[in-house]
Design an enzyme around this catalytic site. Structure first.
Site, short mmCIF file in Angstrom:
data_model
loop_
_atom_site.label_atom_id
_atom_site.label_comp_id
_atom_site.label_asym_id
_atom_site.label_seq_id
_atom_site.Cartn_x
_atom_site.Cartn_y
_atom_site.Cartn_z
CG ASP A 196 7.54 -0.07 0.20
OD1 ASP A 196 7.12 -0.53 1.27
OD2 ASP A 196 7.40 -0.57 -0.98
N GLY A 222 7.62 5.43 4.97
CA GLY A 222 6.21 5.08 5.74
C GLY A 222 5.22 4.30 5.63
CG ASP A 223 1.35 2.08 7.16
OD1 ASP A 223 0.71 1.99 5.95
OD2 ASP A 223 1.10 1.37 8.04
NE ARG A 239 2.63 -6.04 -8.90
CZ ARG A 239 4.12 -6.57 -9.38
NH1 ARG A 239 4.11 -7.73 -9.75
NH2 ARG A 239 5.24 -5.81 -9.06
CG HIS A 242 -4.65 -6.78 -5.85
ND1 HIS A 242 -4.02 -7.65 -6.77
CD2 HIS A 242 -3.79 -6.51 -5.18
CE1 HIS A 242 -2.88 -7.88 -6.58
NE2 HIS A 242 -2.63 -6.99 -5.64
#
Length: 332
Positions: A196, A222-223, A239, A242
């Site tokens: 994350d 990180g991204d 989640r 979406h």
């Protein structure tokens, strides 16, 4: 005169009365006061500075909703549902209630603007997209992270999916690791990677501490739109999809396919859109994602199409609690 259609519409139109009452109870930390022995409206009002008569009417209404028991003479107590509003309750919904009752509640007030323009209602309300807003408002970001940190359905996943052969489980944007810990507790031979953003991982380290299975968790920052950890044989996406467009989801799933081992598995945890004529929380959260970020829930067949475009094949789909599903995929 048959009043059932009228009652149906009336119940729908007054739903926010209940949601704002629940929000107010959480904002006043009502569960903590009741648990401390302040069980009448007069005692709680004295401790919070609230208006006593108004507080009594609120507590009476909450009893009617099934969140409290008792009355103002003998004293009010919490029901199991009411206890979930407490900040320190196991499986607390406190942060979720505050977020839904404040930013999300105000956002839904601009639904008409969203439907007319296609621009997310959150942007109409706050003047910018949700994630930049959260970055600029730390307390709102903390509450939002709290809403994502837990899920009553997390414990369901190890019951429906066999993790016995898992070696490395990577939880993408896994928050404070609640889902990953449930999986690792059921899979003593597996190790986990919690991935994350840096500030989320810092919070996760504090939450997880040294308690088992912390010794089997490593951390990576990180991204996920830029890179994800490589070498996992199970990748969890809870989640996330979406909130993203089809093309973005395909890009993410392709990145996952390239990063995982040849026999790896992708597990997407999302609500799905049911067949026409059926109802589920998937339909509710479809609109929730729309007004917040312009996202949407998808049907099982739509996930199959995304997987196919990413070089993956749809596997078993397992129902979880709260109308969630574990949607699995492997290399095509």
């Amino acid at each position: 005169m048959d009043e059932s259609p009228t009652r149906t519409v009336l119940d729908l139109m007054t739903g926010y009365w209940a949601s704002q009452s629940v929000y107010t109870a959480a904002a006043l930390n009502l569960p903590e006061h009741l648990e401390a022995g302040r069980t009448t409206s007069r005692e709680v009002a004295a401790a919070t500075g609230a208006h006593q008569r108004s507080l009594f009417q609120l507590m009476r209404f909450l009893a009617g909703l099934g969140l409290l028991r008792g009355d103002d003479e003998s004293g009010f107590t919490l029901t199991p549902a009411g206890a979930l509003l407490g900040k320190d309750a196991p499986d607390s919904l406190h942060d979720l209630v505050l977020m839904y009752g404040d930013e999300f509640y105000r956002t839904w007030g601009r639904l008409l603007d969203h439907v007319r323009t296609g621009r997310p209602a959150f942007e109409h309300t706050f003047g910018e997209p949700m994630y930049p807003y959260l970055a600029a408002h730390p307390e709102a970001a903390r509450r939002f992270d709290g809403t994502m940190a837990g899920g009553a359905f997390f414990a369901d996943l190890p019951r429906v999916h066999d993790f016995s052969g898992a070696r490395t489980v990577v939880d993408i944007a896994g928050g404070t690791g609640a889902l990953l810990r449930e999986v690792l507790r059921a899979s003593p031979g597996a190790r986990g990677v919690l991935f994350d953003q840096a500030h989320v991982i810092a919070a996760a380290r504090d939450v997880i501490g040294d308690a088992a299975p912390a010794d089997r968790i490593s951390y990576a920052t990180g991204d996920y739109t830029e890179s994800i950890p490589v070498g996992g044989d199970v990748y969890l996406w809870s989640r996330i999809l979406h909130s993203r467009s089809d093309d973005s989801c395909v890009d993410l799933l392709k990145r996952c396919r390239d990063a995982m081992t040849p026999d790896g598995t992708v597990i997407v945890l999302e609500r799905t859109i049911p067949p026409t004529g059926e109802t589920s929380l998937g339909l509710w959260f479809d609109l929730q994602m729309m007004v917040l970020v312009g996202g949407s829930e998808r049907s099982e067949s739509q996930y199959a199409e995304l997987f196919d475009r990413a070089g993956l094949a749809l596997g078993p789909v397992h129902p979880l609690s709260l109308d969630m599903y574990a949607i699995t995929a492997s290399r095509a």
